[in-house]
Design a protein around this motif. Structure first.
Motif, PDB file in Angstrom:
ATOM      1  N   SER A   5       0.838  -1.292  -0.021  1.00  0.00           N
ATOM      2  CA  SER A   5      -0.046  -0.013   0.133  1.00  0.00           C
ATOM      3  C   SER A   5       0.669   1.409  -0.067  1.00  0.00           C
ATOM      4  CB  SER A   5      -0.980   0.064   1.270  1.00  0.00           C
ATOM      5  OG  SER A   5      -1.980  -1.160   1.168  1.00  0.00           O
ATOM      6  N   TYR A   6       2.001   1.274   0.848  1.00  0.00           N
ATOM      7  CA  TYR A   6       2.734   2.385   0.753  1.00  0.00           C
ATOM      8  C   TYR A   6       3.435   2.931  -0.562  1.00  0.00           C
ATOM      9  CZ  TYR A   6       6.463   5.642   2.576  1.00  0.00           C
ATOM     10  OH  TYR A   6       7.240   6.644   2.823  1.00  0.00           O
ATOM     11  N   LYS A   7       3.746   1.431  -1.084  1.00  0.00           N
ATOM     12  CA  LYS A   7       4.373   1.718  -2.610  1.00  0.00           C
ATOM     13  C   LYS A   7       3.373   2.136  -3.458  1.00  0.00           C
ATOM     14  CE  LYS A   7       6.650  -1.094  -6.334  1.00  0.00           C
ATOM     15  NZ  LYS A   7       7.077  -2.348  -6.651  1.00  0.00           N
ATOM     16  N   GLN A   8       2.059   1.748  -3.310  1.00  0.00           N
ATOM     17  CA  GLN A   8       1.229   2.288  -4.382  1.00  0.00           C
ATOM     18  C   GLN A   8       0.923   3.622  -4.159  1.00  0.00           C
ATOM     19  OE1 GLN A   8      -1.865  -0.766  -3.190  1.00  0.00           O
ATOM     20  NE2 GLN A   8      -1.919  -1.631  -5.567  1.00  0.00           N
ATOM     21  N   GLN A   9       0.625   4.165  -2.842  1.00  0.00           N
ATOM     22  CA  GLN A   9       0.318   5.469  -2.785  1.00  0.00           C
ATOM     23  C   GLN A   9       1.601   6.334  -3.412  1.00  0.00           C
ATOM     24  OE1 GLN A   9      -1.407   7.268   0.600  1.00  0.00           O
ATOM     25  NE2 GLN A   9      -2.220   5.278   1.451  1.00  0.00           N
ATOM     26  N   GLY A  10       2.925   5.875  -3.060  1.00  0.00           N
ATOM     27  CA  GLY A  10       4.191   6.708  -3.759  1.00  0.00           C
ATOM     28  C   GLY A  10       3.926   6.619  -5.237  1.00  0.00           C
ATOM     29  N   GLU A  11       3.596   5.491  -5.991  1.00  0.00           N
ATOM     30  CA  GLU A  11       3.492   5.527  -7.304  1.00  0.00           C
ATOM     31  C   GLU A  11       2.279   6.447  -7.606  1.00  0.00           C
ATOM     32  OE1 GLU A  11       2.917   1.506  -7.918  1.00  0.00           O
ATOM     33  OE2 GLU A  11       4.954   0.955  -7.966  1.00  0.00           O
ATOM     34  N   CYS A  54     -12.784  11.315  -3.103  1.00  0.00           N
ATOM     35  CA  CYS A  54     -11.452  11.976  -3.238  1.00  0.00           C
ATOM     36  C   CYS A  54     -10.323  11.426  -2.292  1.00  0.00           C
ATOM     37  CB  CYS A  54     -11.499  13.306  -3.050  1.00  0.00           C
ATOM     38  SG  CYS A  54     -10.039  14.484  -3.476  1.00  0.00           S
ATOM     39  N   MET A  55      -9.261  11.125  -2.749  1.00  0.00           N
ATOM     40  CA  MET A  55      -8.113  10.468  -2.051  1.00  0.00           C
ATOM     41  C   MET A  55      -7.002  11.309  -1.972  1.00  0.00           C
ATOM     42  SD  MET A  55      -6.688   6.595  -2.270  1.00  0.00           S
ATOM     43  CE  MET A  55      -5.697   7.008  -3.815  1.00  0.00           C
ATOM     44  N   ILE A  56      -6.313  11.710  -0.868  1.00  0.00           N
ATOM     45  CA  ILE A  56      -5.152  12.513  -0.870  1.00  0.00           C
ATOM     46  C   ILE A  56      -3.853  11.421  -0.780  1.00  0.00           C
ATOM     47  CG2 ILE A  56      -3.795  14.401   0.609  1.00  0.00           C
ATOM     48  CD1 ILE A  56      -6.355  15.524   1.380  1.00  0.00           C
ATOM     49  N   LEU A  57      -2.697  11.760  -1.804  1.00  0.00           N
ATOM     50  CA  LEU A  57      -1.672  11.157  -1.650  1.00  0.00           C
ATOM     51  C   LEU A  57      -0.746  11.721  -0.745  1.00  0.00           C
ATOM     52  CD1 LEU A  57      -1.996   8.441  -2.887  1.00  0.00           C
ATOM     53  CD2 LEU A  57      -3.373  10.262  -4.199  1.00  0.00           C
ATOM     54  N   GLN A  58      -0.736  13.355  -0.706  1.00  0.00           N
ATOM     55  CA  GLN A  58       0.203  14.159   0.098  1.00  0.00           C
ATOM     56  C   GLN A  58      -0.508  15.356   0.388  1.00  0.00           C
ATOM     57  OE1 GLN A  58       4.325  13.735  -1.591  1.00  0.00           O
ATOM     58  NE2 GLN A  58       3.957  15.909  -2.099  1.00  0.00           N
ATOM     59  N   GLY A  59      -0.111  15.631   1.340  1.00  0.00           N
ATOM     60  CA  GLY A  59      -0.683  16.968   2.033  1.00  0.00           C
ATOM     61  C   GLY A  59      -1.885  16.884   2.709  1.00  0.00           C
ATOM     62  N   GLY A  73      -6.032  13.299   5.180  1.00  0.00           N
ATOM     63  CA  GLY A  73      -4.830  13.537   4.372  1.00  0.00           C
ATOM     64  C   GLY A  73      -4.414  12.072   3.991  1.00  0.00           C
ATOM     65  N   PRO A  74      -3.151  11.929   3.823  1.00  0.00           N
ATOM     66  CA  PRO A  74      -2.736  10.565   3.091  1.00  0.00           C
ATOM     67  C   PRO A  74      -3.253   9.272   3.908  1.00  0.00           C
ATOM     68  CG  PRO A  74      -0.910  11.900   2.994  1.00  0.00           C
ATOM     69  CD  PRO A  74      -1.863  12.705   3.983  1.00  0.00           C
ATOM     70  N   ALA A 144      -7.505  -0.694  -6.605  1.00  0.00           N
ATOM     71  CA  ALA A 144      -8.399  -0.506  -7.808  1.00  0.00           C
ATOM     72  C   ALA A 144      -8.169   0.854  -8.220  1.00  0.00           C
ATOM     73  CB  ALA A 144      -9.882  -0.681  -7.327  1.00  0.00           C
ATOM     74  N   VAL A 145      -7.831   1.924  -7.213  1.00  0.00           N
ATOM     75  CA  VAL A 145      -7.629   3.512  -7.464  1.00  0.00           C
ATOM     76  C   VAL A 145      -6.348   3.363  -8.473  1.00  0.00           C
ATOM     77  CG1 VAL A 145      -6.797   5.562  -6.929  1.00  0.00           C
ATOM     78  CG2 VAL A 145      -8.870   4.233  -5.459  1.00  0.00           C
ATOM     79  N   ALA A 146      -5.164   2.702  -7.852  1.00  0.00           N
ATOM     80  CA  ALA A 146      -4.197   2.514  -8.684  1.00  0.00           C
ATOM     81  C   ALA A 146      -4.147   1.919 -10.007  1.00  0.00           C
ATOM     82  CB  ALA A 146      -3.041   1.765  -8.012  1.00  0.00           C
ATOM     83  N   ARG A 147      -5.048   0.968 -10.185  1.00  0.00           N
ATOM     84  CA  ARG A 147      -5.015   0.317 -11.476  1.00  0.00           C
ATOM     85  C   ARG A 147      -5.813   1.272 -12.498  1.00  0.00           C
ATOM     86  NH1 ARG A 147      -8.190  -4.028 -11.186  1.00  0.00           N
ATOM     87  NH2 ARG A 147      -8.374  -4.077  -8.661  1.00  0.00           N
TER      88      ARG A 147
END
Length: 300
Positions: A5-11, A54-59, A73-74, A144-147
């Motif tokens: 999950s951490y990797k997917q959020q970074g990507e 809505c999903m926050i990845l940073q901030g 936030g994230p 699903a969001v990442a894909r």
């Protein structure tokens, strides 16, 4: 949070930065998907928030609905299940670490389509619930969001795969701890569905006066039930809801088209300029002229 999950959020954060070189809200080649980037903390911005995820990845961001405050936030996401007048403010962003977010808008019919194809339990008999909530993102939803986002790199697959992945995202939201909120707004006969019809009527006729009995008739409710369920869903009364719509539109008109306060007050439904100015100042913290001059200076 797991390593995956951490990797997917970074990507996802990297992808948003790649496709949004400048600050702002950026439409994408995937219908109803927007990428958002801001490198500074923003002033409070009032607008009508459409049904969306809505999903926050940073901030970090703060959203006010009536007098309720939603901070996220994230690792968290926010859902609005009906059109709502809100005030949003990005409270954590910088040039080195900009605010990055992913927003997907959806419709009632899209939610209903997912419900009709699944065996998710219905909650039609339950009381209406607040139409906005913040929740922790689960690995299945994040995946699903990442894909879906990754399709931006392979646009030829968007026409076939994007609709399927949007349905999967809605499915996981419906399966989540607050899925009932999303479900209620799509089920004809539920209290939230009936309040949604009242909301649509007010939004389409915000500049006109109305009698509360007329709204109760639209909802097929008593006046007392309408008041109770409307506040359950929106965190405000119908009159407060209309007032926010009027003042938001007035601010937009003053900023974009006109500096004639009396003209704008009349256009959004006010008969008294002094009442308009008082309520505008109460909502935005400044008189109309001072507020618009201040905002224009900030945009220069």
């Amino acid at each position: 949070m797991s390593k995956k999950s951490y990797k997917q959020q970074g990507e996802l954060a990297t992808l948003i930065e790649h496709f949004s070189k400048q600050d702002g809200v950026h439409p994408t080649t995937i219908p109803s998907l927007f990428l958002i980037r801001e490198s500074i903390n923003t002033e409070p911005i009032s607008r009508v928030n459409e049904p969306s995820f809505c999903m926050i990845l940073q901030g970090e961001k703060e959203v006010l609905l009536g007098e309720e405050r939603f901070l996220y936030g994230p690792g968290h996401y926010i859902v609005a299940s009906v059109d709502l007048p809100v005030t949003g403010q990005i409270i954590k962003a910088s040039a080195e670490s900009p605010y990055l977010a992913f927003k997907l808008e959806f419709t009632c019919s899209q939610v209903l389509e997912v419900l009709n194809e699944t065996t998710i339990n219905t909650f039609q008999g339950k009381n209406a619930k607040r139409a906005m909530y913040v929740s922790k993102i689960e690995p299945s939803l994040l995946d699903a969001v990442a894909r879906l986002a990754s399709l931006l790199d392979t646009p030829k697959h968007i026409p076939v795969l994007a609709p399927l992945l949007k349905k999967e995202i809605l499915y996981w939201i419906l399966q989540g701890p607050h899925g009932e909120v999303l479900e209620q707004m799509s089920l004809e006969g539920s209290n939230t569905f009936r309040i949604r019809e009242v909301i649509n009527h007010i939004i389409n006729n915000y500049e006109e006066s109305f009698r509360i009995e007329e709204l109760a008739k639209i909802a097929n409710m008593s006046v007392s039930s309408l008041h109770r369920h409307f506040k359950d869903v929106t965190a405000m009364s119908p009159i407060q809801f209309q007032k926010q719509l009027r003042l938001q539109e007035a601010r937009r008109l003053l900023l974009a088209e006109s500096t004639d306060v009396a003209d704008v007050a009349f256009r959004v439904g006010y008969e008294s300029q002094s009442q308009f100015s008082r309520e505008y100042s109460r909502m935005f913290g400044f008189s109309p002229r001072v507020d618009i001059n201040r905002m224009r200076e900030n945009y220069v």
